[in-house]
Design a protein around this motif. Structure first.
Motif, PDB file in Angstrom:
ATOM      1  N   GLY A 295      46.109  32.456  47.366  1.00 14.05           N
ATOM      2  CA  GLY A 295      45.771  33.875  47.414  1.00 14.05           C
ATOM      3  C   GLY A 295      46.490  34.656  46.328  1.00 14.05           C
ATOM      4  N   THR A 296      47.803  34.399  46.209  1.00 11.78           N
ATOM      5  CA  THR A 296      48.592  35.069  45.181  1.00 11.78           C
ATOM      6  C   THR A 296      48.151  34.638  43.784  1.00 11.78           C
ATOM      7  OG1 THR A 296      50.472  35.100  46.709  1.00 11.78           O
ATOM      8  CG2 THR A 296      50.942  35.518  44.383  1.00 11.78           C
ATOM      9  N   LEU A 297      47.950  33.327  43.625  1.00 12.92           N
ATOM     10  CA  LEU A 297      47.518  32.797  42.337  1.00 12.92           C
ATOM     11  C   LEU A 297      46.210  33.420  41.873  1.00 12.92           C
ATOM     12  CD1 LEU A 297      48.038  28.904  42.369  1.00 12.92           C
ATOM     13  CD2 LEU A 297      48.964  30.530  40.748  1.00 12.92           C
ATOM     14  N   THR A 298      45.228  33.410  42.758  1.00 13.27           N
ATOM     15  CA  THR A 298      43.902  33.886  42.385  1.00 13.27           C
ATOM     16  C   THR A 298      43.926  35.365  42.031  1.00 13.27           C
ATOM     17  OG1 THR A 298      42.939  32.237  43.870  1.00 13.27           O
ATOM     18  CG2 THR A 298      41.478  33.970  43.098  1.00 13.27           C
ATOM     19  N   ALA A 299      44.657  36.143  42.822  1.00  9.34           N
ATOM     20  CA  ALA A 299      44.774  37.574  42.538  1.00  9.34           C
ATOM     21  C   ALA A 299      45.428  37.808  41.180  1.00  9.34           C
ATOM     22  CB  ALA A 299      45.575  38.255  43.643  1.00  9.34           C
ATOM     23  N   LEU A 300      46.525  37.085  40.921  1.00 15.30           N
ATOM     24  CA  LEU A 300      47.225  37.256  39.645  1.00 15.30           C
ATOM     25  C   LEU A 300      46.380  36.755  38.472  1.00 15.30           C
ATOM     26  CD1 LEU A 300      50.886  36.225  40.592  1.00 15.30           C
ATOM     27  CD2 LEU A 300      50.064  38.513  39.989  1.00 15.30           C
ATOM     28  N   GLN A 301      45.650  35.657  38.692  1.00 14.97           N
ATOM     29  CA  GLN A 301      44.811  35.127  37.618  1.00 14.97           C
ATOM     30  C   GLN A 301      43.748  36.126  37.192  1.00 14.97           C
ATOM     31  OE1 GLN A 301      43.320  31.336  38.918  1.00 14.97           O
ATOM     32  NE2 GLN A 301      45.308  30.337  38.747  1.00 14.97           N
ATOM     33  N   TRP A 302      43.056  36.693  38.162  1.00 11.59           N
ATOM     34  CA  TRP A 302      42.029  37.680  37.816  1.00 11.59           C
ATOM     35  C   TRP A 302      42.653  38.916  37.178  1.00 11.59           C
ATOM     36  CZ3 TRP A 302      37.296  36.784  36.900  1.00 11.59           C
ATOM     37  CH2 TRP A 302      36.578  35.807  37.600  1.00 11.59           C
ATOM     38  N   PHE A 303      43.836  39.301  37.672  1.00 10.71           N
ATOM     39  CA  PHE A 303      44.523  40.475  37.109  1.00 10.71           C
ATOM     40  C   PHE A 303      44.901  40.221  35.652  1.00 10.71           C
ATOM     41  CE2 PHE A 303      48.218  43.131  36.220  1.00 10.71           C
ATOM     42  CZ  PHE A 303      47.821  44.357  36.700  1.00 10.71           C
ATOM     43  N   ILE A 304      45.497  39.050  35.376  1.00  8.73           N
ATOM     44  CA  ILE A 304      45.889  38.712  34.001  1.00  8.73           C
ATOM     45  C   ILE A 304      44.656  38.581  33.117  1.00  8.73           C
ATOM     46  CG2 ILE A 304      46.926  36.918  32.548  1.00  8.73           C
ATOM     47  CD1 ILE A 304      48.844  36.347  34.904  1.00  8.73           C
ATOM     48  N   TYR A 305      43.636  37.900  33.623  1.00 11.62           N
ATOM     49  CA  TYR A 305      42.420  37.691  32.839  1.00 11.62           C
ATOM     50  C   TYR A 305      41.761  39.014  32.474  1.00 11.62           C
ATOM     51  CZ  TYR A 305      37.785  35.874  31.600  1.00 11.62           C
ATOM     52  OH  TYR A 305      36.615  35.572  30.935  1.00 11.62           O
ATOM     53  N   ASP A 306      41.647  39.909  33.439  1.00 14.95           N
ATOM     54  CA  ASP A 306      41.055  41.217  33.184  1.00 14.95           C
ATOM     55  C   ASP A 306      41.935  42.046  32.254  1.00 14.95           C
ATOM     56  OD1 ASP A 306      38.580  42.242  33.776  1.00 14.95           O
ATOM     57  OD2 ASP A 306      39.269  43.517  35.408  1.00 14.95           O
ATOM     58  N   SER A 307      43.264  41.887  32.386  1.00  9.40           N
ATOM     59  CA  SER A 307      44.181  42.610  31.515  1.00  9.40           C
ATOM     60  C   SER A 307      44.036  42.164  30.061  1.00  9.40           C
ATOM     61  CB  SER A 307      45.629  42.402  31.973  1.00  9.40           C
ATOM     62  OG  SER A 307      45.840  42.949  33.261  1.00  9.40           O
ATOM     63  N   VAL A 308      43.802  40.858  29.861  1.00  6.22           N
ATOM     64  CA  VAL A 308      43.565  40.351  28.511  1.00  6.22           C
ATOM     65  C   VAL A 308      42.291  40.968  27.937  1.00  6.22           C
ATOM     66  CG1 VAL A 308      42.948  38.281  27.173  1.00  6.22           C
ATOM     67  CG2 VAL A 308      44.828  38.194  28.814  1.00  6.22           C
ATOM     68  N   LYS A 309      41.253  41.079  28.770  1.00  7.43           N
ATOM     69  CA  LYS A 309      40.016  41.702  28.312  1.00  7.43           C
ATOM     70  C   LYS A 309      40.249  43.157  27.907  1.00  7.43           C
ATOM     71  CE  LYS A 309      36.233  39.124  30.458  1.00  7.43           C
ATOM     72  NZ  LYS A 309      35.034  39.234  31.315  1.00  7.43           N
ATOM     73  N   VAL A 310      41.067  43.857  28.683  1.00  9.25           N
ATOM     74  CA  VAL A 310      41.372  45.247  28.368  1.00  9.25           C
ATOM     75  C   VAL A 310      42.179  45.332  27.076  1.00  9.25           C
ATOM     76  CG1 VAL A 310      42.706  47.273  29.108  1.00  9.25           C
ATOM     77  CG2 VAL A 310      41.258  46.069  30.754  1.00  9.25           C
ATOM     78  N   ALA A 311      43.198  44.464  26.958  1.00  5.51           N
ATOM     79  CA  ALA A 311      44.081  44.504  25.790  1.00  5.51           C
ATOM     80  C   ALA A 311      43.332  44.206  24.490  1.00  5.51           C
ATOM     81  CB  ALA A 311      45.224  43.507  25.976  1.00  5.51           C
ATOM     82  N   PHE A 312      42.381  43.285  24.534  1.00  4.42           N
ATOM     83  CA  PHE A 312      41.635  42.910  23.334  1.00  4.42           C
ATOM     84  C   PHE A 312      40.292  43.641  23.225  1.00  4.42           C
ATOM     85  CE2 PHE A 312      44.571  39.327  23.721  1.00  4.42           C
ATOM     86  CZ  PHE A 312      44.992  39.187  22.407  1.00  4.42           C
ATOM     87  N   ARG A 313      40.086  44.622  24.091  1.00  4.91           N
ATOM     88  CA  ARG A 313      38.877  45.446  24.068  1.00  4.91           C
ATOM     89  C   ARG A 313      37.595  44.606  24.153  1.00  4.91           C
ATOM     90  NH1 ARG A 313      37.649  48.288  19.912  1.00  4.91           N
ATOM     91  NH2 ARG A 313      38.882  47.179  18.350  1.00  4.91           N
ATOM     92  N   LEU A 314      37.598  43.666  25.082  1.00  3.07           N
ATOM     93  CA  LEU A 314      36.397  42.868  25.312  1.00  3.07           C
ATOM     94  C   LEU A 314      35.453  43.626  26.233  1.00  3.07           C
ATOM     95  CD1 LEU A 314      37.773  39.243  25.892  1.00  3.07           C
ATOM     96  CD2 LEU A 314      37.021  40.315  23.777  1.00  3.07           C
ATOM     97  N   PRO A 315      34.156  43.411  26.108  1.00  4.58           N
ATOM     98  CA  PRO A 315      33.198  44.051  27.020  1.00  4.58           C
ATOM     99  C   PRO A 315      33.463  43.615  28.461  1.00  4.58           C
ATOM    100  CG  PRO A 315      32.072  43.121  25.114  1.00  4.58           C
ATOM    101  CD  PRO A 315      33.482  42.630  25.047  1.00  4.58           C
ATOM    102  N   ARG A 316      33.505  44.576  29.363  1.00  5.78           N
ATOM    103  CA  ARG A 316      33.698  44.307  30.793  1.00  5.78           C
ATOM    104  C   ARG A 316      32.566  45.004  31.538  1.00  5.78           C
ATOM    105  NH1 ARG A 316      37.826  47.284  32.207  1.00  5.78           N
ATOM    106  NH2 ARG A 316      38.420  46.137  34.080  1.00  5.78           N
TER     107      ARG A 316
END
Length: 334
Positions: A295-316
């Protein structure tokens, strides 16, 4: 009639050009480009590699409970016995193969998922991709995980043996050559089939449940449209949806996870013998720690993954909405 169609086509093209112009300044690349998939793979590397390495102590105790429940009776007892026998350092056993293996898996899991989702969506067409989007998520995630596990399996084999086999090697540098020397390449991949059995259902649940949970949260829980939410608010929704998905993931994939642990702890055994030795009850040992971990892993993974998209200005892209063409068809059918 012809004039009306030409006018509609003109406005549609104008709107598309405006969208492209706007996205050019807002995003660093387009969905489906090489840069997009490369950065998605990088986000997967970070999200899976870092999070799995952080929870190595919990993973170690979970594996030991699965393999030797008589000695490691519970989560608390497992930590106590492990520290008593090897000190605090013992809780970090297997960190190197975990970091390498799950970083490689993350590249395949997230990078290939985006590629397969785009590919299957194109095959299905806009309307069917909306109507059968859950099926699309399931197919794309299963396809991605098939390849991701081939990347992961060698390191998973080393990790489990380091963590569960008394007297065995304690480092990746010593463990990997030993497996190659004693068992050959098969020693790294003998657990691939049960790993697929564990990871593919897990990933299908992880991605499909996450996608639909995000959709439901914005529809029924978040008091304003996603477009009006700040990046921090959007990332919080991502974290919550990821944790919900993680709980279901842990339950669906736990029996196969127990078999993987047992199989790698007993190199001479097979899948069937490992399952028989565990028994029905044994296959569910360690579920509590795994729910917390996954549960913790999956939540953090999606959070980190989405944060990378935000940081690199990827389409979301926002949660999917019914295409206008489908709305017109449904309206005409009423």
């Amino acid at each position: 009639m012809v004039f009306e169609r030409q006018k509609e086509a003109f406005f549609a093209q104008s709107a598309q050009k405006q969208l492209v112009a706007a996205s050019g300044s807002q995003y660093s690349c387009e969905v489906g480009s090489g840069k997009f998939y490369g950065l998605c793979a990088f986000g997967g590397l970070l999200s899976c590699g870092l999070t799995h390495t952080i929870v190595v102590p919990l993973d170690l105790v979970k594996c030991r409970i699965q393999v030797n429940p008589d000695k490691y009776k519970s989560l608390g007892n497992g930590f106590k016995v492990s520290v008593a026998e090897g000190g605090m350092k013992a809780l970090t056993l297997g960190w190197a193969p975990t970091l390498v293996g799950y970083s490689m898996q993350g590249i395949g899991k997230f990078g290939f998922y985006e590629a397969f989702k785009n590919f299957y969506g194109g095959l299905m067409g806009e309307e069917n991709a909306f109507l059968y989007r859950t099926t699309m998520y399931l197919a794309a995630s299963a396809s991605a995980e098939f390849f991701a596990d081939i990347f992961l399996c060698p390191m998973e084999s080393v990790k489990v043996r380091i963590q569960t086999t008394p007297g065995w090697e304690q480092t990746l540098r010593a463990g990997a050559p030993r497996i190659m020397r004693e068992e050959g390449i098969n020693g790294f991949y003998k657990g691939l089939a049960p790993l697929w059995a564990r990871q593919i259902p897990y990933t299908m649940m992880k991605f499909a449940c996450f996608e639909r949970t995000v959709e439901l949260l914005y529809k029924y829980v978040v008091p304003k449209p996603r477009s009006d939410c700040g990046k921090g608010e959007q990332l919080m929704v991502t974290f919550i949806a990821g944790y919900i998905a993680g709980v279901f993931c842990a339950i669906v994939s736990h029996p196969a996870d127990s078999i993987v642990s047992k199989l790698n702890a007993n190199p001479g055994g097979g899948v069937v013998s490992a399952a028989k030795e565990l028994g029905l009850a044994g296959c569910w040992k360690g579920l509590g720690p795994r729910i917390i971990m996954i549960g913790t892993l999956t939540a953090l993974q999606w959070f980190i993954y989405d944060s990378v998209k935000v940081a690199f200005r990827l389409p979301r892209p926002p949660p999917p909405e019914m295409p206008e063409s489908l709305k017109r068809k449904l309206a005409a059918a009423q």
